[in-house]
Motif scaffolding. Structure first.
Motif, PDB file in Angstrom:
ATOM      1  N   GLU A 356       0.837  -1.207   0.000  1.00 11.65           N
ATOM      2  CA  GLU A 356       0.000   0.000   0.000  1.00 11.65           C
ATOM      3  C   GLU A 356       0.871   1.256   0.000  1.00 11.65           C
ATOM      4  N   THR A 357       1.924   1.231  -0.829  1.00 10.85           N
ATOM      5  CA  THR A 357       2.852   2.352  -1.045  1.00 10.85           C
ATOM      6  C   THR A 357       3.547   2.804   0.230  1.00 10.85           C
ATOM      7  N   GLY A 358       3.704   1.900   1.197  1.00  6.98           N
ATOM      8  CA  GLY A 358       4.461   2.225   2.393  1.00  6.98           C
ATOM      9  C   GLY A 358       3.771   3.153   3.360  1.00  6.98           C
ATOM     10  N   SER A 359       2.477   3.326   3.234  1.00 11.62           N
ATOM     11  CA  SER A 359       1.760   4.290   4.075  1.00 11.62           C
ATOM     12  C   SER A 359       1.475   3.768   5.478  1.00 11.62           C
ATOM     13  N   ASP A 360       1.655   2.464   5.709  1.00 13.27           N
ATOM     14  CA  ASP A 360       1.414   1.882   7.023  1.00 13.27           C
ATOM     15  C   ASP A 360       2.761   1.601   7.692  1.00 13.27           C
ATOM     16  N   PRO A 361       3.172   2.404   8.665  1.00 16.65           N
ATOM     17  CA  PRO A 361       4.493   2.224   9.278  1.00 16.65           C
ATOM     18  C   PRO A 361       4.634   0.936  10.065  1.00 16.65           C
ATOM     19  N   ASP A 362       3.532   0.245  10.333  1.00 17.39           N
ATOM     20  CA  ASP A 362       3.611  -1.013  11.067  1.00 17.39           C
ATOM     21  C   ASP A 362       3.765  -2.219  10.152  1.00 17.39           C
ATOM     22  N   ARG A 363       3.744  -1.996   8.850  1.00 17.46           N
ATOM     23  CA  ARG A 363       3.935  -3.099   7.888  1.00 17.46           C
ATOM     24  C   ARG A 363       4.999  -2.656   6.884  1.00 17.46           C
ATOM     25  N   VAL A 364       6.249  -2.944   7.232  1.00 18.43           N
ATOM     26  CA  VAL A 364       7.367  -2.457   6.420  1.00 18.43           C
ATOM     27  C   VAL A 364       8.416  -3.557   6.260  1.00 18.43           C
ATOM     28  N   ARG A 365       9.225  -3.394   5.230  1.00 14.65           N
ATOM     29  CA  ARG A 365      10.429  -4.206   5.029  1.00 14.65           C
ATOM     30  C   ARG A 365      11.577  -3.217   4.882  1.00 14.65           C
ATOM     31  N   LEU A 366      12.514  -3.248   5.814  1.00 16.80           N
ATOM     32  CA  LEU A 366      13.571  -2.249   5.867  1.00 16.80           C
ATOM     33  C   LEU A 366      14.947  -2.889   5.730  1.00 16.80           C
ATOM     34  N   MET A 367      15.888  -2.113   5.195  1.00 12.36           N
ATOM     35  CA  MET A 367      17.277  -2.544   5.049  1.00 12.36           C
ATOM     36  C   MET A 367      18.187  -1.530   5.714  1.00 12.36           C
ATOM     37  N   HIS A 368      19.154  -2.033   6.464  1.00 13.93           N
ATOM     38  CA  HIS A 368      20.232  -1.191   6.997  1.00 13.93           C
ATOM     39  C   HIS A 368      21.533  -1.765   6.461  1.00 13.93           C
ATOM     40  N   ARG A 369      22.115  -1.061   5.486  1.00 17.06           N
ATOM     41  CA  ARG A 369      23.314  -1.550   4.774  1.00 17.06           C
ATOM     42  C   ARG A 369      24.518  -0.717   5.171  1.00 17.06           C
ATOM     43  N   THR A 370      25.478  -1.359   5.844  1.00 23.59           N
ATOM     44  CA  THR A 370      26.735  -0.712   6.191  1.00 23.59           C
ATOM     45  C   THR A 370      27.786  -1.148   5.168  1.00 23.59           C
ATOM     46  N   PRO A 371      29.023  -0.638   5.248  1.00 25.13           N
ATOM     47  CA  PRO A 371      30.025  -1.054   4.262  1.00 25.13           C
ATOM     48  C   PRO A 371      30.251  -2.560   4.189  1.00 25.13           C
ATOM     49  N   ASP A 372      30.064  -3.281   5.295  1.00 23.71           N
ATOM     50  CA  ASP A 372      30.365  -4.714   5.259  1.00 23.71           C
ATOM     51  C   ASP A 372      29.234  -5.610   5.757  1.00 23.71           C
ATOM     52  N   ASP A 402      23.665 -15.145  15.550  1.00 24.43           N
ATOM     53  CA  ASP A 402      25.008 -15.458  16.036  1.00 24.43           C
ATOM     54  C   ASP A 402      25.857 -14.238  16.385  1.00 24.43           C
ATOM     55  N   VAL A 403      25.434 -13.045  16.005  1.00 23.78           N
ATOM     56  CA  VAL A 403      26.267 -11.856  16.232  1.00 23.78           C
ATOM     57  C   VAL A 403      25.427 -10.748  16.860  1.00 23.78           C
ATOM     58  N   ASP A 404      26.109  -9.744  17.352  1.00 21.67           N
ATOM     59  CA  ASP A 404      25.435  -8.590  17.940  1.00 21.67           C
ATOM     60  C   ASP A 404      24.917  -7.689  16.817  1.00 21.67           C
ATOM     61  N   ALA A 405      23.621  -7.558  16.708  1.00 22.89           N
ATOM     62  CA  ALA A 405      22.994  -6.746  15.656  1.00 22.89           C
ATOM     63  C   ALA A 405      22.337  -5.503  16.219  1.00 22.89           C
ATOM     64  N   SER A 406      22.716  -5.115  17.432  1.00 23.48           N
ATOM     65  CA  SER A 406      22.012  -4.016  18.096  1.00 23.48           C
ATOM     66  C   SER A 406      22.098  -2.709  17.327  1.00 23.48           C
ATOM     67  N   ASN A 407      23.250  -2.435  16.690  1.00 23.89           N
ATOM     68  CA  ASN A 407      23.361  -1.177  15.941  1.00 23.89           C
ATOM     69  C   ASN A 407      22.418  -1.159  14.758  1.00 23.89           C
ATOM     70  N   HIS A 408      22.236  -2.304  14.123  1.00 22.89           N
ATOM     71  CA  HIS A 408      21.306  -2.381  12.995  1.00 22.89           C
ATOM     72  C   HIS A 408      19.862  -2.230  13.473  1.00 22.89           C
ATOM     73  N   ILE A 409      19.541  -2.907  14.571  1.00 26.82           N
ATOM     74  CA  ILE A 409      18.182  -2.827  15.109  1.00 26.82           C
ATOM     75  C   ILE A 409      17.866  -1.400  15.525  1.00 26.82           C
ATOM     76  N   ASP A 410      18.799  -0.750  16.191  1.00 26.37           N
ATOM     77  CA  ASP A 410      18.582   0.644  16.605  1.00 26.37           C
ATOM     78  C   ASP A 410      18.332   1.533  15.385  1.00 26.37           C
ATOM     79  N   ALA A 411      19.088   1.298  14.308  1.00 29.14           N
ATOM     80  CA  ALA A 411      18.962   2.144  13.114  1.00 29.14           C
ATOM     81  C   ALA A 411      17.597   1.992  12.463  1.00 29.14           C
ATOM     82  N   VAL A 412      17.120   0.753  12.316  1.00 27.22           N
ATOM     83  CA  VAL A 412      15.819   0.577  11.660  1.00 27.22           C
ATOM     84  C   VAL A 412      14.688   1.032  12.570  1.00 27.22           C
ATOM     85  N   GLU A 413      14.844   0.880  13.861  1.00 28.45           N
ATOM     86  CA  GLU A 413      13.803   1.378  14.771  1.00 28.45           C
ATOM     87  C   GLU A 413      13.735   2.902  14.731  1.00 28.45           C
ATOM     88  N   THR A 414      14.889   3.545  14.620  1.00 31.57           N
ATOM     89  CA  THR A 414      14.898   5.005  14.481  1.00 31.57           C
ATOM     90  C   THR A 414      14.211   5.422  13.187  1.00 31.57           C
TER      91      THR A 414
END
Length: 446
Positions: A356-372, A402-414
């Motif tokens: 629905e063109t991303g108008s519902d913030p509770d139904r999203v697919r997000l990417m957080h892409r860092t250099p690696d 298996d790894v600490d993903a807290s920085n990624h989770i914080d970024a997408v939640e922001t």
């Protein structure tokens, strides 16, 4: 970085639909798909780690043209007032502005004509079979409509019936752009969007240099089959699809070469809105997913730069309008989120899509892409994926557990919170039957 231009240098933004970086020669592809782009890149700046903010045209272009994000300001149904196209800013600074494309989702009714003196978003004339389908849609209802529509779809699937080309071919688009640049006073800004690498793949015979020559009917039939059931394709079918895709790239490359050769005193940027999948992750096309085949795109800049060469730092497509405006010495609005491409490594690129063109913030697919690393957060399917791109560039092993993903989770939640804060009720664009037909033939509508 590109130096501000005190003489009003011409600016050109060249975008290619569905062009993935790893099918471009100067990005390491072993087929000669892009001899002209490779030649131009040898004397330009090439960014090897350019990432799109979305995986389809509609949510991607707000970043490319307005340096914002398609998920903000109520979603990507149409551009909002806060999303100011680069064409508006350059027009106000005295540039002649022209936009040329034929993707229906970039048409005037979605807000993309703002700031352009000339805006050509025409479709080609539909062929006879599409004319019939349009007549049925507009004049027939009930069971008869359903039966006739089913017959049309099966004819395309099993017989390869040509539904018509709903985009302008690269030759005609190049002719239009050249004619326009010759007709206006300098300085000018032109945006040209080439559609040919978007399915269905029906390249001219003379550009089918990879594998055997395939008929237009073969390309149409394969497209319909792969959209309906990608698991049904044989290894030979996938090989044929790739050959046809590469041939479309080779054809587009020839026309881009012809266009750039026409430019004088011009700073130009070449990129793509998204890539294309060929079953690397079990699907085809650009199905609103965020693997590298969908979001890693070519990005080449030619202008009065400090030095030509390869740049490996992470950049996003919302950096493109900032870089062009810097070249013209035009200030950017506060809503612009990008930075100059030459300013060095950014921490991350945020990507997003939603139904629905991303108008519902509770139904999203997000990417957080860092250099690696890449984190894909999906509230629709309730999944999390994390890939270490330095050791797993094909994204086969999900290491989220298996790894600490807290920085990624914080970024997408922001970013989720930003989506909510900027959300608003908008009037959806009404899509008439002609536009519906164009979108169906590009695989966007059922």
């Amino acid at each position: 970085m590109i130096k501000p231009n005190s003489n009003g240098v011409n600016l050109a933004l060249i975008t290619v639909d569905s062009l993935r970086a790893d099918h471009v020669g100067c990005y390491g592809y072993d087929r000669e798909t892009t001899p002209n782009i490779d030649r131009l890149a040898a004397d330009a700046d090439i960014f090897t780690n350019a990432v799109a903010h979305a995986c389809a045209t509609r949510p991607s272009f707000p970043s490319i043209l307005t340096s914002t994000h398609g998920m903000l300001y109520g979603g990507f149904d149409h551009l909002s007032e806060e999303q100011v196209p680069i064409s508006v800013l350059l027009s106000e600074d005295g540039y002649a502005t022209g936009g040329f494309h034929s993707n229906p989702y970039l048409s005037e009714q979605f807000g993309y004509a703002r700031g352009f003196d000339t805006y050509s978003d025409q479709e080609e004339d539909p062929n006879f079979t599409s004319q019939i389908r349009r007549y049925v849609a507009n004049n027939v209802s009930g069971p008869v409509h359903d039966i006739l529509s089913w017959i049309h779809d099966k004819a395309e699937e099993h017989g390869g019936v040509d539904v018509g080309a709903y985009y302008e071919n690269a030759t005609d688009l190049t002719d239009q752009v050249i004619q326009w640049t010759e007709s206006v006073e300098e300085p000018w800004f032109v945006w040209a969007h080439y559609m040919d690498p978007h399915h269905p793949y029906v390249p001219p015979d003379e550009y089918q240099l990879f594998g055997q020559t395939h008929s237009r009917r073969r390309g149409v039939k394969l497209r319909q089959q792969v959209l309906e059931d990608p698991d049904s394709l044989s290894e030979r079918d996938w090989s044929d699809l790739t050959d046809l895709y590469d041939a479309e790239i080779r054809y587009t490359d020839a026309e881009i070469g012809r266009l750039v050769e026409h430019f004088t005193d011009t700073t130009w940027i070449l990129t793509a809105d998204h890539g294309e999948e060929f079953y690397e992750h079990g699907n085809f096309g650009h199905k609103n997913r965020f693997y590298e085949e969908h979001v890693h795109v070519p990005l080449i800049v030619d202008g009065d730069a400090a030095g030509f060469g390869q740049h490996d730092h992470l950049v996003g497509l919302n950096d493109v309008p900032v870089t062009l405006l810097d070249a013209a010495d035009v200030s950017t609005p506060d809503t612009y989120r990008g930075r100059n491409l030459f300013d060095g490594d950014r921490e991350a690129v945020i990507g997003g899509w939603g139904p629905e063109t991303g108008s519902d913030p509770d139904r999203v697919r997000l990417m957080h892409r860092t250099p690696d690393r890449k984190f894909i957060y999906d509230t629709i399917d309730s999944t999390e994926e994390l890939y270490d791109l330095s050791t797993d560039p094909e994204e086969r092993e999900n290491v989220f557990a298996d790894v600490d993903a807290s920085n990624h989770i914080d970024a997408v939640e922001t970013f989720e919170e930003e989506i909510r804060e900027t959300a608003r009720t908008t009037n959806a664009v009404e899509i008439d039957e002609d536009l519906q037909e164009q979108l169906r033939n590009l695989g966007y509508k059922e």
